[in-house]
Design a protein around this motif. Structure first.
Motif, short mmCIF file in Angstrom:
data_model
loop_
_atom_site.label_atom_id
_atom_site.label_comp_id
_atom_site.label_asym_id
_atom_site.label_seq_id
_atom_site.Cartn_x
_atom_site.Cartn_y
_atom_site.Cartn_z
N GLY A 401 0.82 -1.21 0.00
CA GLY A 401 0.00 0.00 0.00
C GLY A 401 0.85 1.25 0.00
N ALA A 402 0.37 2.28 -0.70
CA ALA A 402 1.01 3.59 -0.68
C ALA A 402 -0.06 4.65 -0.53
N GLY A 403 0.14 5.53 0.42
CA GLY A 403 -0.82 6.59 0.67
C GLY A 403 -1.03 6.79 2.16
N PRO A 404 -1.38 8.01 2.56
CA PRO A 404 -1.52 8.31 4.00
C PRO A 404 -2.68 7.56 4.64
N LEU A 405 -2.64 7.53 5.94
CA LEU A 405 -3.71 6.94 6.72
C LEU A 405 -5.01 7.70 6.47
N GLU A 432 -4.00 -7.38 -2.95
CA GLU A 432 -3.88 -6.32 -3.94
C GLU A 432 -2.83 -5.28 -3.56
N ILE A 433 -2.47 -4.48 -4.54
CA ILE A 433 -1.75 -3.22 -4.32
C ILE A 433 -2.81 -2.14 -4.18
N THR A 434 -2.71 -1.35 -3.11
CA THR A 434 -3.69 -0.30 -2.84
C THR A 434 -3.01 1.06 -2.84
N ILE A 435 -3.57 2.00 -3.60
CA ILE A 435 -3.08 3.37 -3.62
C ILE A 435 -4.18 4.24 -3.00
N SER A 436 -3.85 4.87 -1.88
CA SER A 436 -4.84 5.62 -1.11
C SER A 436 -4.81 7.10 -1.45
N HIS A 437 -5.93 7.77 -1.17
CA HIS A 437 -6.00 9.21 -1.43
C HIS A 437 -4.92 9.92 -0.63
N LEU A 449 0.92 -9.88 -10.32
CA LEU A 449 -0.14 -9.83 -9.31
C LEU A 449 -1.01 -11.07 -9.48
N GLN A 450 -1.04 -11.92 -8.47
CA GLN A 450 -1.75 -13.19 -8.54
C GLN A 450 -2.83 -13.21 -7.48
N ARG A 451 -4.08 -13.36 -7.95
CA ARG A 451 -5.21 -13.18 -7.03
C ARG A 451 -6.34 -14.13 -7.39
N ARG A 452 -7.06 -14.55 -6.39
CA ARG A 452 -8.27 -15.34 -6.60
C ARG A 452 -9.44 -14.64 -5.92
N GLY A 453 -10.45 -14.32 -6.71
CA GLY A 453 -11.70 -13.85 -6.15
C GLY A 453 -11.78 -12.39 -5.78
N TRP A 454 -10.78 -11.56 -6.18
CA TRP A 454 -10.86 -10.14 -5.86
C TRP A 454 -9.97 -9.37 -6.82
N ARG A 455 -9.96 -8.05 -6.68
CA ARG A 455 -9.17 -7.21 -7.56
C ARG A 455 -7.68 -7.28 -7.24
N CYS A 456 -6.86 -7.00 -8.23
CA CYS A 456 -5.41 -6.99 -8.05
C CYS A 456 -4.87 -5.61 -7.71
N LEU A 457 -5.58 -4.57 -8.13
CA LEU A 457 -5.19 -3.19 -7.84
C LEU A 457 -6.42 -2.43 -7.38
N GLU A 458 -6.24 -1.60 -6.35
CA GLU A 458 -7.33 -0.74 -5.89
C GLU A 458 -6.81 0.68 -5.77
N ILE A 459 -7.49 1.61 -6.45
CA ILE A 459 -7.11 3.02 -6.42
C ILE A 459 -8.26 3.78 -5.77
N GLN A 460 -7.97 4.42 -4.64
CA GLN A 460 -9.02 5.19 -3.97
C GLN A 460 -9.27 6.50 -4.71
N GLY A 461 -10.51 6.93 -4.65
CA GLY A 461 -10.88 8.19 -5.28
C GLY A 461 -10.70 9.37 -4.37
N PHE A 462 -11.07 10.53 -4.88
CA PHE A 462 -10.95 11.77 -4.11
C PHE A 462 -11.82 11.68 -2.86
N ASP A 463 -11.25 12.10 -1.73
CA ASP A 463 -11.96 12.06 -0.46
C ASP A 463 -12.29 13.49 -0.03
N GLY A 469 -6.78 13.53 -3.15
CA GLY A 469 -7.01 12.37 -3.99
C GLY A 469 -5.69 11.76 -4.42
N VAL A 470 -5.73 11.02 -5.52
CA VAL A 470 -4.55 10.40 -6.11
C VAL A 470 -4.23 11.12 -7.41
N SER A 471 -2.95 11.44 -7.62
CA SER A 471 -2.57 12.13 -8.86
C SER A 471 -1.22 11.64 -9.34
#
Length: 624
Positions: A401-405, A432-437, A449-463, A469-471
């Motif tokens: 994961g990358a991004g602030p709490l 997954e790899i998660t990129i937070s706002h 990225l090897q995964r069963r039953g869920w996404r491999c990447l998650e990008i959070q939107g603007f909060d 957000g993510v840029s």
């Protein structure tokens, strides 16, 4: 002769000094500094004194390389002299305006082929020298146009002449411990005898109970082992919130190696090592029943964590393998079987310049085994920091994961940001790899990225609560293998800015697209305004060519409908039968449909991406 002023920070030792190197100049253009020109250098020591010396900055450059403002590159005065074994920590220069660190390659060469990791890539790096001799450290910068610049600096490693204090379970505290035949017995006696420029050696195979913190407020000290057999064991019997080893800001060039840290009971909560000071190395240690293996909230400047293990799945490390704060941290080739309450690595509160490479981390979900609180948190979580390089790791069950709490927990730090992060060449299994706002300037390239039953990447939107957000996010040449009929390559949860999505490969032959969590690609927004580029990706699902495979807002689109949208360009639907590395077969569309993207120099295995030939989609470049 034109002189430039350099500043480096060293500390005084007898026969040795430790430093974090960076190459610094007040010249507006580093290209104006002739090769091997003598520079005046002002050295600032910790005791407040100053000394003017001379240094050489050796610059080799190709004709078109941009100038480098080296105001943040620290260079040693004359030749730094360190006593083996010694760690050196290096940091790359600031780049000129308009040159992105994400698109620049940083290759370090410590010229020590007998040592561990003589070559590394990253914004910063570290190396421990065990063999005396003269060395030349080199940094090769390669810019997006493939022009290069080389910076070098010398280093001298001298033999170890520190007197030793020997400690064994059958020793005698009336001894001085100065020879192997007359060791002392207790850590308390060792604490009384230890001084600057010494080493404390514990006999292998022995067990030492410890109820009080052992302080390492010294300079040029090695704490290690002697003899044959298993690492000596330190067994904590003290208070639950205690620390086994404690360093503070006065600690300098401390090496802790070949020890096992444990406790006398399950569920232990003590810190094994509290890290602080400068040029600290922790290597070849084993961490068993501890609270946190390494707690760096003392904000060390230069911390090398190398070749350590944490083998216990249950009742091993309760908290973190490493809580990261400070600057110039290098975490290499560590293996962790599980932590049972927290993330394996977590960085926050402004951690700066971190290299996390060649590690094997697992963070298990063990609720089914009866521990209701042992669920899979992250393996590598980078919060509120800058210049973080995460490369060539294997992560299992816990993600990256990358991004602030965020959420409710981060509201007291709304201004926190995570900037300039590279995530490359990793194998992420079952998370997954998660990129937070709050994440800005992020590169995700060449990962499997090897995964069963869920996404491999998650990008959070603007909060809106945080107003962030993510840029500037690059997602390039990754391979995602999704088994079963559920999952997706990526989901974007809202709006972001300036996402590049190119040359990625999804291998999901049994995926059944039907909603936002189960499709090739899911965008919660009803437009593609978050993207600057979507091109030459390969979506390997049976549904990609004809049925709806792409979720945009509430609509499920076919590949034809997807390619008709700006800024999508030449995405393909191709069922791929990969080899064991996730590589598409030679001759398949995925093997040659990619296009060059700045900042991608090699594939996941280190093979070069061609400059004048088609690229492959995914993390492996196929030989044509």
């Amino acid at each position: 002769m034109t002189h430039a002023r350099f500043t480096i920070f060293l500390y005084r030792l007898v026969l040795a000094c430790g430093c974090v190197i960076a190459f610094a100049s007040t010249h507006p253009r580093a290209a104006d500094v002739p090769a091997r020109q003598v520079q005046s250098v002002q050295i600032h020591f910790d005791d407040g004194t100053e000394q003017t010396l001379h240094a050489q900055l050796v610059v080799a450059t190709t004709a078109t390389a941009p100038s480098v403002d080296s105001s943040e590159v620290r260079v040693p005065a004359d030749i730094p002299i360190l006593m083996a074994p010694a760690s050196i920590h290096v940091r790359a220069p600031n780049l000129p305006d308009g040159v992105s660190p994400l698109l620049t390659r940083y290759q370090w060469d410590f010229a020590d082929p007998a040592g561990r990791f003589s070559t590394l890539e990253g914004f910063n790096a570290a190396h421990i020298f065990d063999t005396p001799g003269d060395y030349t450290i080199q940094l090769l910068l390669t810019f997006p146009d493939h022009s290069t610049r080389t910076l070098t600096t010398p280093l001298r490693i001298i033999p170890d002449t520190r007197p030793a204090i020997y400690l064994s379970a059958d020793g005698n505290d009336e001894n001085l411990g100065t020879d192997i035949d007359h060791p002392i017995r207790s850590l308390g006696r060792a604490q009384m005898l230890l001084r600057n420029n010494t080493k404390l050696l514990l006999r292998k195979g022995d067990r030492f109970e410890q109820s009080r913190t052992f302080n390492l407020k010294y300079a040029n000290v090695l704490l290690g082992a002697y003899g044959d057999g298993e690492n000596p064991q330190l067994i904590w019997t003290g208070r639950e919130d205690g620390a086994m080893l404690h360093l503070d800001k006065s600690s300098r060039q401390i090496i802790i190696q070949d020890l096992t840290f444990d406790a006398d009971k399950d569920g232990a909560t003590q810190n094994a090592i509290e890290a602080a000071g400068q040029a600290i190395t922790i290597r070849r240690c084993e961490f068993r029943r501890v609270g946190n293996a390494i707690n760096a909230n003392g904000r060390p400047h230069g911390l090398l964590v190398l070749d350590n293990t944490a083998p216990l799945v249950s009742f091993g490390i309760k908290g973190y393998f490493l809580w990261m704060e400070g600057s110039d941290l290098t975490i290499l080739s560590n293996t962790v079987a599980n932590v049972w309450r927290e993330h394996v690595l977590r960085g926050g509160f402004g951690v700066d310049h971190v290299l996390i490479a060649h590690n094997d981390f697992t963070n298990l979900d063990r609720k089914a085994q009866g521990d209701k609180l042992d669920w899979a948190k992250g393996c590598i979580v980078a919060q509120d920091g800058s210049y973080i390089y995460i490369a060539n790791n294997i992560t299992r069950d816990g993600g990256i994961g990358a991004g602030p709490l965020g959420g409710d927990d981060g509201l007291s730090h709304k201004s926190a940001r995570t900037t300039y992060v590279v995530i490359e060449n990793n194998q992420c299994i079952n998370k997954e790899i998660t990129i937070s706002h709050g994440a800005q300037h992020i590169m995700i390239r060449n990962n499997l990225l090897q995964r069963r039953g869920w996404r491999c990447l998650e990008i959070q939107g603007f909060d809106t609560r945080y107003n962030r957000g993510v840029s500037d996010l690059w997602i390039v040449n990754n391979t995602a293998q999704v088994s079963g009929d559920n999952g997706s390559f990526m989901r974007l949860l809202g709006q972001a800015q300036s996402i590049t999505l190119a040359n990625n490969l999804l291998i999901a032959p049994d995926l059944k697209p039907r909603d936002a969590n189960n499709c090739a690609l899911s965008i919660d927004d009803d437009s593609l305004a978050s993207f600057t580029t979507i091109s030459h990706n390969v979506w390997g699902t049976k549904a990609a060519a004809n049925d709806g495979a792409f979720q945009l807002g509430k609509n499920l689109l076919s590949l034809g409908q997807w390619n008709a949208l700006p800024p999508v360009k030449e995405d393909l639907g191709d069922l791929v039968e990969p080899d064991q590395n996730g590589s598409p077969p030679t001759g398949s569309p995925a093997a040659s449909c990619g296009q060059p993207v700045p900042g991608v120099w090699t594939d996941r295995l280190g093979n070069p991406r061609p400059q004048n030939a088609p690229w492959s989609a995914g993390s492996i470049q196929v030989t044509q």
